[in-house]
Write a protein that holds these residues in place. Structure first.
Motif, short mmCIF file in Angstrom:
data_model
loop_
_atom_site.label_atom_id
_atom_site.label_comp_id
_atom_site.label_asym_id
_atom_site.label_seq_id
_atom_site.Cartn_x
_atom_site.Cartn_y
_atom_site.Cartn_z
N GLU A 119 0.82 -0.59 10.39
CA GLU A 119 2.25 -0.42 10.60
C GLU A 119 2.49 -0.29 12.10
O GLU A 119 1.59 -0.03 12.87
N THR A 168 0.82 -1.20 0.00
CA THR A 168 0.00 0.00 0.00
C THR A 168 0.86 1.26 0.00
O THR A 168 0.57 2.22 -0.69
N LYS A 169 1.98 1.25 0.75
CA LYS A 169 2.82 2.45 0.82
C LYS A 169 4.04 2.36 -0.09
O LYS A 169 5.05 3.01 0.16
N ASN A 219 -3.51 -1.26 5.29
CA ASN A 219 -2.46 -1.60 4.33
C ASN A 219 -2.69 -3.00 3.81
O ASN A 219 -3.17 -3.87 4.55
#
Lengths: 247, 371
Positions: free
Chosen positions: B363, A118-119, B78
């Motif tokens: 995260e 995603t990042k 994510n």
């Protein structure tokens, strides 16, 4: 023409602009606080060491101390990378065994051409020595300087000239106006010049911080003072004599 | 009274001077931002487990006993890769509560999921009378269509960096050449899990179809194996077991199911449990489904976490129970041990929305403390 003689609508419009500038300045401060401190939320006092690192260390090391810190497994890993760069950032056994291992473990997931995390940041791969060595030059290079400085210079100049002009038409005594307007511009030049100079001496890291503070302080002060001048009766001591007589 | 009046008027005059005005602004800004930042930071990363007053029944329902515990809220937004047939959530908020008593620790996990996904590799009778097992694999060979909802915890045992960056320390993704640790993984796996030598992570893998009906979590762990020749799943292993597990429900020539459930029409019956298991006799009509998997409860260390999850009105509620200290085979390297209640235990959470491996994660790391 004086600020207080403007009609109501003009005062309203100008107030909107000045309040926006103050909010912008405060959010810039918050961002700086986040980038240069250990915390990832709220307002924080920047850590001088990180400011120094940002402007004098290589992108690799400064990012590991700064915006990429959360991905570093342990602080000792940053020292390993720093040591490798200090010794010339060579494509040697140390790179293959130590440096690449840390980058594979902590960075490559996102920093690779085909990452789908995603990042992910596929535009900045750390896949090979050639990829990585690009980020080992200390401090701001001419390219980075050119890339970042012109955005800041143009951007800040545009609102600084407006705030300066509004200030110029306020009723404050001349020395207040001159002091604040000059402070704004001089601090801007000092700040940006020091980005480049910081790699030569740590003193400039302090110049960056102080000039940045003065810059934001001057902008906020001018905006705040003009707001006051627009809407309130001010004590005579701070007003120019012509303004006093027209009072 | 008089004093405050004098002081008040002095203050007002001070604020009217430029210096006074600017410093008031600065002070106001400072106070405001400090309050804001403490408020933000108070929304913290710690889950406090509190002593339970009553016994907890594992039933996927929130009984009053849970009111005592405060919830940790975790945003999972994510994904590790973009599966080309992923239709699940891209973000989910998970709340977790914890209680403990003299011997056990309990968790209550809740999250919104609009779809209750249980249809894992079912056999479906075709119009021509043959049977077909439904699958929906993505570009890496993993299913995101006919799978099951899952939930996972990672608990640090002794992995370097876990206390700071959580699950990320075990996560290894394909590099530019499609390799992980030098092994070509193109079309096989987007990523692999393994730790550094001598380090392990406890992995609690809640599987809504395969083990939830039997009231167990698949207790697994991650170690440093990074060679598929040593272990096909690299660092990922099931804990030691003495029995139980799941096998595909397939006949010898792989053309249809071998077994079926004794009572048909059980809505959650997407696995065949021992009490239901009976040889497959085809009296079905086209469109009928038979489970693609058969489950038996794990015995031994792999089956020492109890659970019950239930999906109601778009929300999964999962209750979990484990001994504070486990004593199974190799428990010290395969299980996190909550042996010192004054210590903080690092963990991470992931949600699999009808996906085999593409999981929603966060995260950083969270900590469990005991109060």
């Amino acid at each position: 023409m004086r600020l207080e003689s403007l009609n109501f609508s003009a005062k309203l419009g100008l107030s909107g602009f000045l309040i926006t500038v103050i909010l912008g300045a405060l959010s810039a401060v918050t961002l700086i606080g986040l980038l240069y401190s250990q915390h990832n939320s709220g307002f924080n006092i920047p850590d001088m060491e990180k400011v120094q690192s940002h402007y004098s260390d290589s992108a690799l090391v400064s990012s590991m101390k700064g915006s990429m810190y959360e991905y570093v497994a342990e602080d000792g890993d940053i020292d390993v990378i720093a040591q490798w760069i200090a010794e010339g950032a060579k494509d040697d056994a140390f790179f293959k065994e130590e440096v690449l291992y840390i980058i594979e473990e902590d960075c490559q997931k996102c920093h690779s051409r085909k990452s789908q995390m995603t990042k992910a940041i596929t535009s900045m791969p750390f896949s090979s020595y050639d990829d990585i060595v690009k980020y080992t030059e200390g401090g701001y290079s001419w390219t980075k300087m050119a890339k970042t400085a012109h955005i800041h210079l143009f951007g800040i100049a545009v609102f600084l000239v407006m705030v300066s002009l509004v200030m110029a038409f306020s009723s404050y005594v001349a020395w207040i106006k001159i002091a604040l307007i000059s402070a704004g511009w001089i601090a801007l030049w000092l700040d940006i010049a020091s980005w480049w100079l910081a790699k030569f001496s740590n003193v400039f890291a302090y110049v960056i911080s102080v000039a940045g503070g003065v810059e934001i302080g001057a902008v906020c002060a001018m905006s705040g003072l003009c707001l006051l001048n627009l809407w309130f009766r001010l004590p005579d001591a701070v007003l120019e004599s012509s303004a006093q007589s027209s009072d | 009274m008089l004093f405050t009046q004098i002081e008040g008027s002095y203050m007002r005059r001070f604020i009217k001077t430029p210096v006074g005005f600017v410093s008031s602004l600065v002070i106001l800004g400072g106070v405001l931002s400090t309050t804001l930042s403490t408020a933000v930071q108070a929304a913290n990363d710690t889950l406090a487990s509190v002593k339970a007053d009553t016994t907890i029944t594992l039933d996927g329902m929130v009984e009053g006993a849970w009111d005592k515990a405060s919830a940790l809220s975790v945003q999972l937004d994510n994904l590790p890769y973009q599966a080309n047939n992923y239709g699940g959530m891209s973000s989910v908020n998970v709340t977790v509560k914890s209680l403990y008593d003299d011997n056990f620790v309990y968790f209550l996990v809740q999250y919104d999921d609009p779809t209750k996904s249980l249809v894992r590799y079912p056999w479906v009778k075709q119009a021509d009378g043959s049977w077909k097992q439904l699958k929906g694999k993505d570009q890496t060979g993993h299913d995101n269509v006919y799978y099951e909802d899952k939930l996972a915890f990672f608990w640090n045992i002794n992995a370097r960096g876990f206390a700071k960056k959580g699950c990320d320390v075990a996560c290894h993704m394909q590099n530019d050449e499609g390799k992980i640790n030098g092994f070509d993984q193109k079309g096989i796996a987007p990523g692999r899990k393994y730790t550094r030598a001598g380090q392990t992570i406890d992995m609690w893998h809640w599987k809504s179809v395969r083990m939830n009906p039997l009231g167990l979590i698949d207790d697994q762990f991650v170690d440093s194996v990074k060679d598929p020749a040593v272990n096909k799943n690299w660092g990922r292993h099931g804990d030691s077991k003495t029995g139980g597990g799941y096998v595909n429900n397939m006949n010898a020539d792989k053309t249809g199911p071998a077994f079926m459930n004794r009572s048909q029409g059980n809505v959650d019956g997407y696995t065949i449990t021992p009490s239901q298991k009976t040889p497959f006799v085809d009296t079905f009509k086209p469109g009928d489904q038979i489970p693609g998997i058969m489950s038996e409860p794990f015995t031994g260390s792999r089956g020492d976490i109890w659970t019950k999850g239930d999906w109601q009105d778009g929300k999964w509620t999962v209750e979990i129970k484990r001994a504070l200290v486990t004593t199974g085979d190799k428990a010290e390297i395969q299980d996190v041990q909550f042996s010192d209640l004054s210590k903080a235990y690092s963990f991470g959470i992931a949600v699999f929305d009808n996906s085999q491996i593409d999981h929603l994660y966060h995260e950083g790391v969270y900590e469990l403390i005991f109060k």
